[in-house]
Design a protein around this motif. Structure first.
Motif, PDB file in Angstrom:
ATOM      1  N   PHE A   1    -127.046  53.085 -12.915  1.00  0.00           N
ATOM      2  CA  PHE A   1    -127.870  53.226 -14.149  1.00  0.00           C
ATOM      3  C   PHE A   1    -128.385  54.862 -14.238  1.00  0.00           C
ATOM      4  CE2 PHE A   1    -131.886  53.245 -16.162  1.00  0.00           C
ATOM      5  CZ  PHE A   1    -131.747  52.966 -17.499  1.00  0.00           C
ATOM      6  N   LEU A   2    -128.805  55.371 -13.204  1.00  0.00           N
ATOM      7  CA  LEU A   2    -129.506  56.581 -13.157  1.00  0.00           C
ATOM      8  C   LEU A   2    -128.706  57.900 -13.211  1.00  0.00           C
ATOM      9  CD1 LEU A   2    -132.589  55.807 -10.592  1.00  0.00           C
ATOM     10  CD2 LEU A   2    -132.703  56.254 -13.186  1.00  0.00           C
ATOM     11  N   LYS A   3    -127.221  57.403 -13.025  1.00  0.00           N
ATOM     12  CA  LYS A   3    -126.156  58.607 -12.969  1.00  0.00           C
ATOM     13  C   LYS A   3    -125.783  58.368 -14.672  1.00  0.00           C
ATOM     14  CE  LYS A   3    -124.289  58.545  -8.381  1.00  0.00           C
ATOM     15  NZ  LYS A   3    -122.949  58.405  -7.710  1.00  0.00           N
ATOM     16  N   GLY A   4    -126.099  57.568 -15.659  1.00  0.00           N
ATOM     17  CA  GLY A   4    -125.603  57.505 -16.826  1.00  0.00           C
ATOM     18  C   GLY A   4    -126.286  58.600 -17.454  1.00  0.00           C
ATOM     19  N   ASP A   5    -125.660  58.944 -19.047  1.00  0.00           N
ATOM     20  CA  ASP A   5    -126.114  60.006 -19.711  1.00  0.00           C
ATOM     21  C   ASP A   5    -127.531  60.073 -19.885  1.00  0.00           C
ATOM     22  OD1 ASP A   5    -123.344  60.380 -20.157  1.00  0.00           O
ATOM     23  OD2 ASP A   5    -123.182  59.388 -22.112  1.00  0.00           O
ATOM     24  N   ALA A   6    -128.318  59.143 -20.058  1.00  0.00           N
ATOM     25  CA  ALA A   6    -129.635  59.041 -20.314  1.00  0.00           C
ATOM     26  C   ALA A   6    -130.549  59.677 -19.158  1.00  0.00           C
ATOM     27  CB  ALA A   6    -130.369  57.804 -20.781  1.00  0.00           C
ATOM     28  N   TRP A   7    -130.013  59.338 -17.979  1.00  0.00           N
ATOM     29  CA  TRP A   7    -130.832  59.666 -16.842  1.00  0.00           C
ATOM     30  C   TRP A   7    -130.273  60.834 -15.944  1.00  0.00           C
ATOM     31  CZ3 TRP A   7    -135.896  58.888 -15.575  1.00  0.00           C
ATOM     32  CH2 TRP A   7    -136.466  57.821 -16.448  1.00  0.00           C
TER      33      TRP A   7
ATOM     34  N   ASN B   1    -128.287  61.488  -4.779  1.00  0.00           N
ATOM     35  CA  ASN B   1    -127.737  59.889  -5.150  1.00  0.00           C
ATOM     36  C   ASN B   1    -128.303  59.008  -4.514  1.00  0.00           C
ATOM     37  OD1 ASN B   1    -125.992  60.829  -7.058  1.00  0.00           O
ATOM     38  ND2 ASN B   1    -124.221  61.430  -5.524  1.00  0.00           N
ATOM     39  N   ASN B   2    -128.786  59.303  -3.137  1.00  0.00           N
ATOM     40  CA  ASN B   2    -129.672  58.473  -2.336  1.00  0.00           C
ATOM     41  C   ASN B   2    -130.897  57.809  -3.111  1.00  0.00           C
ATOM     42  OD1 ASN B   2    -129.441  56.272  -0.069  1.00  0.00           O
ATOM     43  ND2 ASN B   2    -131.331  57.603   0.425  1.00  0.00           N
ATOM     44  N   VAL B   3    -131.729  58.815  -3.450  1.00  0.00           N
ATOM     45  CA  VAL B   3    -132.936  58.413  -4.296  1.00  0.00           C
ATOM     46  C   VAL B   3    -132.493  57.549  -5.574  1.00  0.00           C
ATOM     47  CG1 VAL B   3    -134.917  59.524  -5.558  1.00  0.00           C
ATOM     48  CG2 VAL B   3    -134.186  60.320  -3.468  1.00  0.00           C
ATOM     49  N   ARG B   4    -131.458  58.007  -6.161  1.00  0.00           N
ATOM     50  CA  ARG B   4    -131.070  57.181  -7.105  1.00  0.00           C
ATOM     51  C   ARG B   4    -130.719  55.595  -6.964  1.00  0.00           C
ATOM     52  NH1 ARG B   4    -127.078  61.580  -9.495  1.00  0.00           N
ATOM     53  NH2 ARG B   4    -128.476  62.803 -11.147  1.00  0.00           N
ATOM     54  N   LYS B   5    -130.121  55.495  -5.843  1.00  0.00           N
ATOM     55  CA  LYS B   5    -129.610  54.313  -5.253  1.00  0.00           C
ATOM     56  C   LYS B   5    -130.700  53.335  -4.866  1.00  0.00           C
ATOM     57  CE  LYS B   5    -125.129  55.600  -3.798  1.00  0.00           C
ATOM     58  NZ  LYS B   5    -124.191  55.824  -2.488  1.00  0.00           N
ATOM     59  N   VAL B   6    -131.706  53.984  -4.249  1.00  0.00           N
ATOM     60  CA  VAL B   6    -132.910  53.363  -3.682  1.00  0.00           C
ATOM     61  C   VAL B   6    -133.757  52.916  -4.728  1.00  0.00           C
ATOM     62  CG1 VAL B   6    -135.320  53.511  -2.507  1.00  0.00           C
ATOM     63  CG2 VAL B   6    -133.273  54.601  -1.605  1.00  0.00           C
ATOM     64  N   VAL B   7    -134.051  53.488  -5.925  1.00  0.00           N
ATOM     65  CA  VAL B   7    -134.755  53.246  -7.195  1.00  0.00           C
ATOM     66  C   VAL B   7    -134.054  52.382  -7.795  1.00  0.00           C
ATOM     67  CG1 VAL B   7    -135.528  54.002  -9.226  1.00  0.00           C
ATOM     68  CG2 VAL B   7    -136.040  55.493  -7.100  1.00  0.00           C
ATOM     69  N   GLU B   8    -132.646  52.506  -8.225  1.00  0.00           N
ATOM     70  CA  GLU B   8    -132.096  51.304  -8.763  1.00  0.00           C
ATOM     71  C   GLU B   8    -132.228  50.072  -8.204  1.00  0.00           C
ATOM     72  OE1 GLU B   8    -128.486  54.212 -10.417  1.00  0.00           O
ATOM     73  OE2 GLU B   8    -128.362  53.179  -8.811  1.00  0.00           O
ATOM     74  N   GLY B   9    -132.167  50.125  -6.796  1.00  0.00           N
ATOM     75  CA  GLY B   9    -132.552  48.582  -6.075  1.00  0.00           C
ATOM     76  C   GLY B   9    -134.025  48.142  -6.226  1.00  0.00           C
ATOM     77  N   GLN B  10    -134.848  49.055  -5.950  1.00  0.00           N
ATOM     78  CA  GLN B  10    -136.486  48.589  -6.396  1.00  0.00           C
ATOM     79  C   GLN B  10    -136.521  48.065  -7.596  1.00  0.00           C
ATOM     80  OE1 GLN B  10    -138.329  52.543  -5.708  1.00  0.00           O
ATOM     81  NE2 GLN B  10    -138.484  52.083  -3.355  1.00  0.00           N
ATOM     82  N   LEU B  11    -136.087  48.906  -8.661  1.00  0.00           N
ATOM     83  CA  LEU B  11    -136.315  48.284  -9.933  1.00  0.00           C
ATOM     84  C   LEU B  11    -135.135  47.520 -10.526  1.00  0.00           C
ATOM     85  CD1 LEU B  11    -137.499  51.683 -11.131  1.00  0.00           C
ATOM     86  CD2 LEU B  11    -139.048  50.070 -10.410  1.00  0.00           C
ATOM     87  N   ASP B  12    -134.325  46.850  -9.921  1.00  0.00           N
ATOM     88  CA  ASP B  12    -133.342  45.880 -10.201  1.00  0.00           C
ATOM     89  C   ASP B  12    -132.568  46.697 -11.527  1.00  0.00           C
ATOM     90  OD1 ASP B  12    -132.169  43.436  -9.750  1.00  0.00           O
ATOM     91  OD2 ASP B  12    -132.982  42.697 -11.342  1.00  0.00           O
ATOM     92  N   LEU B  13    -132.215  47.814 -11.494  1.00  0.00           N
ATOM     93  CA  LEU B  13    -131.388  48.292 -12.451  1.00  0.00           C
ATOM     94  C   LEU B  13    -129.893  48.273 -12.039  1.00  0.00           C
ATOM     95  CD1 LEU B  13    -133.382  51.738 -12.665  1.00  0.00           C
ATOM     96  CD2 LEU B  13    -133.674  49.637 -14.333  1.00  0.00           C
ATOM     97  N   SER B  14    -129.149  48.292 -12.947  1.00  0.00           N
ATOM     98  CA  SER B  14    -127.435  48.145 -12.681  1.00  0.00           C
ATOM     99  C   SER B  14    -127.084  49.066 -11.810  1.00  0.00           C
ATOM    100  CB  SER B  14    -127.023  48.033 -13.866  1.00  0.00           C
ATOM    101  OG  SER B  14    -126.995  49.356 -14.729  1.00  0.00           O
ATOM    102  N   SER B  15    -126.189  49.022 -10.984  1.00  0.00           N
ATOM    103  CA  SER B  15    -125.660  50.316 -10.185  1.00  0.00           C
ATOM    104  C   SER B  15    -125.154  51.316 -11.088  1.00  0.00           C
ATOM    105  CB  SER B  15    -124.545  49.671  -9.186  1.00  0.00           C
ATOM    106  OG  SER B  15    -124.115  50.806  -8.551  1.00  0.00           O
TER     107      SER B  15
END
Length: 82
Positions: free
Chosen positions: A45-51, A29-43
């Motif tokens: 996003f990486l927990k959604g079905d596609a990712w 979860n922390n890696v997901r949060k860091v990457v979402e912030g780095q790439l300006d993805l919505s909070s």
């Protein structure tokens, strides 16, 4: 929106960086949060079905790979979804 390749690369690079600098922060979860912030993805996003499954597989696979290349004497950290 970042490309799949950019997201994948950011996930892998973040795992490698946290492995070197802050093992306590190395969780799926922390890696997901860091990457979402780095790439300006919505909070979340990486927990959604596609990712969700793909990001977990990439993160845990990179932890194992990085651990092995760092030396067998290292204990592989737990990469729980916190």
């Amino acid at each position: 929106m970042a490309s799949d390749k950019a997201i994948t690369n950011a996930l892998l690079e973040t795992v490698r960086e946290l492995f070197k600098t802050d093992l306590d922060a190395l969780s799926v979860n922390n890696v997901r949060k860091v990457v979402e912030g780095q790439l300006d993805l919505s909070s979340g996003f990486l927990k959604g079905d596609a990712w969700k499954a793909k990001s977990k597989e990439l993160i845990t696979g990179e932890v194992v790979s990085t651990s092995r290349s760092a030396g067998a004497s290292l204990e592989i950290p737990s990469v729980a979804e916190n």
